[in-house]
Design a protein around this motif. Structure first.
Motif, PDB file in Angstrom:
ATOM      1  N   PHE A   1      -9.808   9.931  -0.479  1.00 56.31           N
ATOM      2  CA  PHE A   1     -10.522  10.229   0.765  1.00 56.31           C
ATOM      3  C   PHE A   1     -10.324  11.678   1.230  1.00 56.31           C
ATOM      4  CE2 PHE A   1     -10.088   5.481   1.928  1.00 56.31           C
ATOM      5  CZ  PHE A   1     -11.283   5.195   1.275  1.00 56.31           C
ATOM      6  N   GLY A   2      -9.593  12.462   0.458  1.00 58.77           N
ATOM      7  CA  GLY A   2      -9.373  13.862   0.817  1.00 58.77           C
ATOM      8  C   GLY A   2      -8.499  14.048   2.037  1.00 58.77           C
ATOM      9  N   ILE A   3      -7.478  13.205   2.202  1.00 56.78           N
ATOM     10  CA  ILE A   3      -6.565  13.300   3.352  1.00 56.78           C
ATOM     11  C   ILE A   3      -5.415  14.243   2.988  1.00 56.78           C
ATOM     12  CG2 ILE A   3      -5.116  12.013   4.956  1.00 56.78           C
ATOM     13  CD1 ILE A   3      -6.652   9.474   4.130  1.00 56.78           C
ATOM     14  N   ASP A   4      -5.185  15.274   3.806  1.00 56.96           N
ATOM     15  CA  ASP A   4      -4.084  16.206   3.537  1.00 56.96           C
ATOM     16  C   ASP A   4      -3.061  16.243   4.670  1.00 56.96           C
ATOM     17  OD1 ASP A   4      -5.596  17.421   5.446  1.00 56.96           O
ATOM     18  OD2 ASP A   4      -6.116  19.200   4.248  1.00 56.96           O
ATOM     19  N   ASN A   5      -3.206  15.349   5.637  1.00 58.30           N
ATOM     20  CA  ASN A   5      -2.281  15.276   6.767  1.00 58.30           C
ATOM     21  C   ASN A   5      -1.244  14.189   6.503  1.00 58.30           C
ATOM     22  OD1 ASN A   5      -1.099  14.517   9.337  1.00 58.30           O
ATOM     23  ND2 ASN A   5      -2.705  15.734  10.328  1.00 58.30           N
ATOM     24  N   ASP A   6       0.056  14.566   6.515  1.00 64.14           N
ATOM     25  CA  ASP A   6       1.122  13.600   6.208  1.00 64.14           C
ATOM     26  C   ASP A   6       1.146  12.439   7.193  1.00 64.14           C
ATOM     27  OD1 ASP A   6       1.970  14.991   3.992  1.00 64.14           O
ATOM     28  OD2 ASP A   6       3.537  16.115   5.055  1.00 64.14           O
ATOM     29  N   VAL A   7       0.830  12.706   8.445  1.00 62.99           N
ATOM     30  CA  VAL A   7       0.854  11.641   9.458  1.00 62.99           C
ATOM     31  C   VAL A   7      -0.236  10.612   9.171  1.00 62.99           C
ATOM     32  CG1 VAL A   7       0.555  11.125  11.917  1.00 62.99           C
ATOM     33  CG2 VAL A   7       1.851  13.142  11.213  1.00 62.99           C
ATOM     34  N   ILE A   8      -1.432  11.076   8.820  1.00 66.85           N
ATOM     35  CA  ILE A   8      -2.528  10.150   8.511  1.00 66.85           C
ATOM     36  C   ILE A   8      -2.197   9.336   7.258  1.00 66.85           C
ATOM     37  CG2 ILE A   8      -4.980   9.956   7.928  1.00 66.85           C
ATOM     38  CD1 ILE A   8      -4.481  10.793  10.777  1.00 66.85           C
ATOM     39  N   ILE A   9      -1.561   9.980   6.279  1.00 69.50           N
ATOM     40  CA  ILE A   9      -1.175   9.267   5.058  1.00 69.50           C
ATOM     41  C   ILE A   9      -0.191   8.146   5.391  1.00 69.50           C
ATOM     42  CG2 ILE A   9       0.031   9.482   2.844  1.00 69.50           C
ATOM     43  CD1 ILE A   9      -1.081  12.356   2.680  1.00 69.50           C
ATOM     44  N   ALA A  10       0.819   8.460   6.227  1.00 71.49           N
ATOM     45  CA  ALA A  10       1.780   7.432   6.636  1.00 71.49           C
ATOM     46  C   ALA A  10       1.114   6.361   7.491  1.00 71.49           C
ATOM     47  CB  ALA A  10       2.940   8.069   7.403  1.00 71.49           C
ATOM     48  N   LEU A  11       0.090   6.765   8.246  1.00 68.77           N
ATOM     49  CA  LEU A  11      -0.605   5.836   9.132  1.00 68.77           C
ATOM     50  C   LEU A  11      -1.317   4.726   8.359  1.00 68.77           C
ATOM     51  CD1 LEU A  11      -1.026   5.646  12.224  1.00 68.77           C
ATOM     52  CD2 LEU A  11      -3.190   6.840  11.911  1.00 68.77           C
ATOM     53  N   THR A  12      -1.769   5.023   7.136  1.00 63.50           N
ATOM     54  CA  THR A  12      -2.438   3.992   6.347  1.00 63.50           C
ATOM     55  C   THR A  12      -1.522   2.808   6.069  1.00 63.50           C
ATOM     56  OG1 THR A  12      -1.842   5.113   4.274  1.00 63.50           O
ATOM     57  CG2 THR A  12      -3.977   5.660   5.225  1.00 63.50           C
ATOM     58  N   THR A  13      -0.213   3.066   6.032  1.00 65.60           N
ATOM     59  CA  THR A  13       0.749   1.976   5.874  1.00 65.60           C
ATOM     60  C   THR A  13       1.120   1.363   7.218  1.00 65.60           C
ATOM     61  OG1 THR A  13       1.700   2.965   3.880  1.00 65.60           O
ATOM     62  CG2 THR A  13       3.052   1.347   5.045  1.00 65.60           C
ATOM     63  N   SER A  14       1.497   2.210   8.183  1.00 72.36           N
ATOM     64  CA  SER A  14       2.134   1.703   9.393  1.00 72.36           C
ATOM     65  C   SER A  14       1.166   1.174  10.453  1.00 72.36           C
ATOM     66  CB  SER A  14       3.016   2.792  10.018  1.00 72.36           C
ATOM     67  OG  SER A  14       2.235   3.882  10.444  1.00 72.36           O
ATOM     68  N   ILE A  15      -0.131   1.501  10.374  1.00 69.73           N
ATOM     69  CA  ILE A  15      -1.049   0.998  11.406  1.00 69.73           C
ATOM     70  C   ILE A  15      -1.171  -0.522  11.353  1.00 69.73           C
ATOM     71  CG2 ILE A  15      -3.199   1.138  10.039  1.00 69.73           C
ATOM     72  CD1 ILE A  15      -4.504   2.261  12.641  1.00 69.73           C
ATOM     73  N   PHE A  16      -0.916  -1.104  10.179  1.00 64.92           N
ATOM     74  CA  PHE A  16      -0.885  -2.559  10.050  1.00 64.92           C
ATOM     75  C   PHE A  16       0.178  -3.138  10.981  1.00 64.92           C
ATOM     76  CE2 PHE A  16       0.447  -6.531   8.030  1.00 64.92           C
ATOM     77  CZ  PHE A  16      -0.751  -7.118   7.700  1.00 64.92           C
ATOM     78  N   VAL A  17       1.339  -2.445  11.063  1.00 69.43           N
ATOM     79  CA  VAL A  17       2.448  -2.919  11.884  1.00 69.43           C
ATOM     80  C   VAL A  17       2.173  -2.699  13.369  1.00 69.43           C
ATOM     81  CG1 VAL A  17       4.965  -2.848  12.135  1.00 69.43           C
ATOM     82  CG2 VAL A  17       3.935  -2.276   9.955  1.00 69.43           C
TER      83      VAL A  17
ATOM     84  N   VAL B   1       0.814  -1.210   0.000  1.00 67.87           N
ATOM     85  CA  VAL B   1       0.000   0.000   0.000  1.00 67.87           C
ATOM     86  C   VAL B   1       0.857   1.272   0.000  1.00 67.87           C
ATOM     87  CG1 VAL B   1      -0.225   0.342   2.505  1.00 67.87           C
ATOM     88  CG2 VAL B   1      -2.117   0.965   1.011  1.00 67.87           C
ATOM     89  N   ALA B   2       2.145   1.164   0.360  1.00 66.60           N
ATOM     90  CA  ALA B   2       2.986   2.359   0.491  1.00 66.60           C
ATOM     91  C   ALA B   2       3.004   3.234  -0.766  1.00 66.60           C
ATOM     92  CB  ALA B   2       4.405   1.964   0.899  1.00 66.60           C
ATOM     93  N   PRO B   3       3.243   2.678  -1.970  1.00 59.05           N
ATOM     94  CA  PRO B   3       3.259   3.533  -3.158  1.00 59.05           C
ATOM     95  C   PRO B   3       1.878   4.058  -3.548  1.00 59.05           C
ATOM     96  CG  PRO B   3       4.379   1.439  -3.569  1.00 59.05           C
ATOM     97  CD  PRO B   3       3.594   1.289  -2.314  1.00 59.05           C
ATOM     98  N   ALA B   4       0.827   3.448  -3.010  1.00 58.59           N
ATOM     99  CA  ALA B   4      -0.531   3.850  -3.374  1.00 58.59           C
ATOM    100  C   ALA B   4      -1.137   4.841  -2.386  1.00 58.59           C
ATOM    101  CB  ALA B   4      -1.430   2.614  -3.465  1.00 58.59           C
ATOM    102  N   THR B   5      -0.354   5.273  -1.383  1.00 57.61           N
ATOM    103  CA  THR B   5      -0.920   6.148  -0.352  1.00 57.61           C
ATOM    104  C   THR B   5      -1.370   7.491  -0.925  1.00 57.61           C
ATOM    105  OG1 THR B   5       1.360   6.795   0.209  1.00 57.61           O
ATOM    106  CG2 THR B   5       0.291   5.134   1.606  1.00 57.61           C
ATOM    107  N   ASN B   6      -0.699   7.989  -1.950  1.00 56.08           N
ATOM    108  CA  ASN B   6      -1.139   9.255  -2.555  1.00 56.08           C
ATOM    109  C   ASN B   6      -2.521   9.104  -3.203  1.00 56.08           C
ATOM    110  OD1 ASN B   6       1.160  10.665  -1.786  1.00 56.08           O
ATOM    111  ND2 ASN B   6       2.275  10.141  -3.653  1.00 56.08           N
ATOM    112  N   GLN B   7      -2.758   7.947  -3.813  1.00 56.23           N
ATOM    113  CA  GLN B   7      -4.082   7.676  -4.373  1.00 56.23           C
ATOM    114  C   GLN B   7      -5.136   7.601  -3.267  1.00 56.23           C
ATOM    115  OE1 GLN B   7      -4.769   4.390  -6.924  1.00 56.23           O
ATOM    116  NE2 GLN B   7      -3.409   5.088  -8.549  1.00 56.23           N
ATOM    117  N   VAL B   8      -4.784   6.932  -2.175  1.00 54.29           N
ATOM    118  CA  VAL B   8      -5.707   6.822  -1.047  1.00 54.29           C
ATOM    119  C   VAL B   8      -6.021   8.214  -0.503  1.00 54.29           C
ATOM    120  CG1 VAL B   8      -6.007   5.929   1.299  1.00 54.29           C
ATOM    121  CG2 VAL B   8      -4.895   4.511  -0.438  1.00 54.29           C
ATOM    122  N   ALA B   9      -4.969   9.040  -0.344  1.00 59.82           N
ATOM    123  CA  ALA B   9      -5.151  10.402   0.168  1.00 59.82           C
ATOM    124  C   ALA B   9      -6.064  11.220  -0.741  1.00 59.82           C
ATOM    125  CB  ALA B   9      -3.796  11.087   0.319  1.00 59.82           C
TER     126      ALA B   9
END
Length: 428
Positions: A13-29, A2-10
């Protein structure tokens, strides 16, 4: 993936916060810090195979749900729940290897096993980058669900039970069923692992408490957990910043930028192959040299070059990117980072399995806690750190931490590991 696709996800869903964007990858961990504490001990009660397969089905259901998420809250929740199931092999896999191989044979098996969860985050982003470019981010989750369903089908037929106490208990029960309950031999059929109280409530209480007890009382678990936390955090930081290096600094498209994960894969695979072939040979060499007695400390020699390669790779990556050098220069640094991570990772993993053989799943669960928290947290502060300091100074801080935390570790355990183990009620 999902890491390379986070910009598409953002964007979706209209996400403009860098932390939330990174969270879509790292919350799995983040779920990796929770799941092993329960799944590892459960495998010591109900068996490795049963827990692995049920956990995988849980992962499959929620990972499939990620592809149908309608907002960021659903995606983050589904990712976390999927991570709980996906965390099972991290602790249980090491226990399976401890069940199946003797100490002098175990090194190569653990080396190959530990490569998979590190090589997966390399292959995944390469695949995910092309899926994101040619399709939508939802297919990142649907494609992994399809592959996982195939894995699950194979597991139903080929994944056998390996946990000795459970196997012996089944064997004892089978023998008892063929005997007369009134005769004396019936009462004498018991396994070497049976205690006075064999109720599932007692076993469950002891097994669920064991990882927390190991984490709280065992200096080996605490120190190795801290260093593995740094290693895992650094790995995930690199996984999430490779797109920003090659898309942001070098201006490459998503698909091409994703190919630079191959550099990390080269370092991980190359060092792993060398270490897999030498780990058991080094162990046997020191065992024969010291009167035929094997020790977990004989797994540590490969950590010495590993602790040196890691900071060197971090520095090369950071300053080559800062200087806008040819893209091959940061790739070389990334490869060295991969080599340093896998050498340390494999040695620590094998050391823990050798030290806590019967309770390897619980010990690995305890070690995995800090590691997974770091894998969750490092990517969250990375964008702010690199934005404020740049890649050169930012990676210099990471390299300094690698030297301070990592370099003393193999030396300390080589000289004092046996003394620490001898004070442990759980160590073999």
């Amino acid at each position: 993936m999902v890491a390379p696709a986070t910009n598409q996800v953002a964007a979706g869903f209209g996400i403009d916060n860098d932390v939330i964007i990174a969270l879509t990858t790292s919350i799995f961990v983040l779920a990796y810090a929770v799941g092993p504490f329960f799944l590892g001990p459960m495998s010591e009660i109900y068996g490795r195979s049963r827990v692995l397969q049920l956990a995988n089905l849980w992962y499959l259901a929620w990972n499939l749900g990620c592809g149908f998420a309608q907002n960021e809250a659903q995606l983050l929740a589904f990712r976390f729940l999927a991570g709980l199931g996906g965390s099972a092999p991290l602790s249980i896999g090491g226990g399976v290897l401890g069940d199946c191989w003797r100490a002098e044979e175990r090194g190569q098996a653990v080396a190959l096993y530990s490569l998979a969860p590190l090589l997966g985050p390399v292959i995944g982003p390469i695949t995910g980058a092309w899926i994101a470019e040619r399709s939508t981010w939802r297919w990142v989750f649907w494609s992994t669900s399809i592959v996982d369903a195939i894995v699950q089908l194979l597991g139903l037929f080929f994944l056998q039970e390996t946990f000795a106490p459970l196997l012996l208990e089944r064997k004892a029960n089978k023998i008892r069923q063929s005997m007369d309950e009134e005769k004396v031999p019936y009462r004498e059929v018991r396994t070497i692992y049976e205690g006075q109280d064999r109720s599932w409530q007692t076993i469950m209480a002891k097994s669920l408490v064991r990882p927390f007890a190991l984490f709280a009382r065992e200096p080996i678990v605490q120190v190795l957990g801290i260093y593995m936390a740094y290693l895992y955090g650094t790995l995930y930081l690199f996984l999430t910043t490779i797109p920003s290096i090659f898309e942001g600094v070098y201006g490459q498209p998503v698909g091409i930028a994703g190919l630079h994960y191959i550099a990390l894969g080269v370092g991980l695979t190359g060092a792993s192959q060398i270490n897999a072939r030498s780990l058991d040979k080094v162990y046997v060499y020191f065992k024969n040299k010291h009167g035929g007695v094997g020790k977990p400390e004989y797994r540590l020699p490969a950590m010495f070059p590993g602790t040196i390669l890691l900071p060197i790779g971090i520095l090369i990556t950071g300053w080559a990117t800062q200087a806008h050098a040819h893209w091959i220069a940061p790739d070389i640094g990334i490869a060295l980072v991969g080599a340093g991570v896998i050498l340390n990772f494999q040695c620590i993993q094998t050391y823990v399995v050798d030290t806590f053989t019967l309770y390897a799943a619980s010990a690995l669960a305890a070690v995995s806690c800090l590691r997974s928290l770091a894998g969750f947290g490092f990517p969250l502060f990375a964008p702010a750190m690199y934005s404020a300091l740049g890649f050169g100074k930012g990676d210099t801080i990471l390299a300094a931490a690698a030297i301070i935390i990592g370099c003393p570790a193999p030396w300390l355990f080589w000289h004092y590991g046996e003394r620490i183990r001898n004070a442990s009620p759980y160590a073999r």
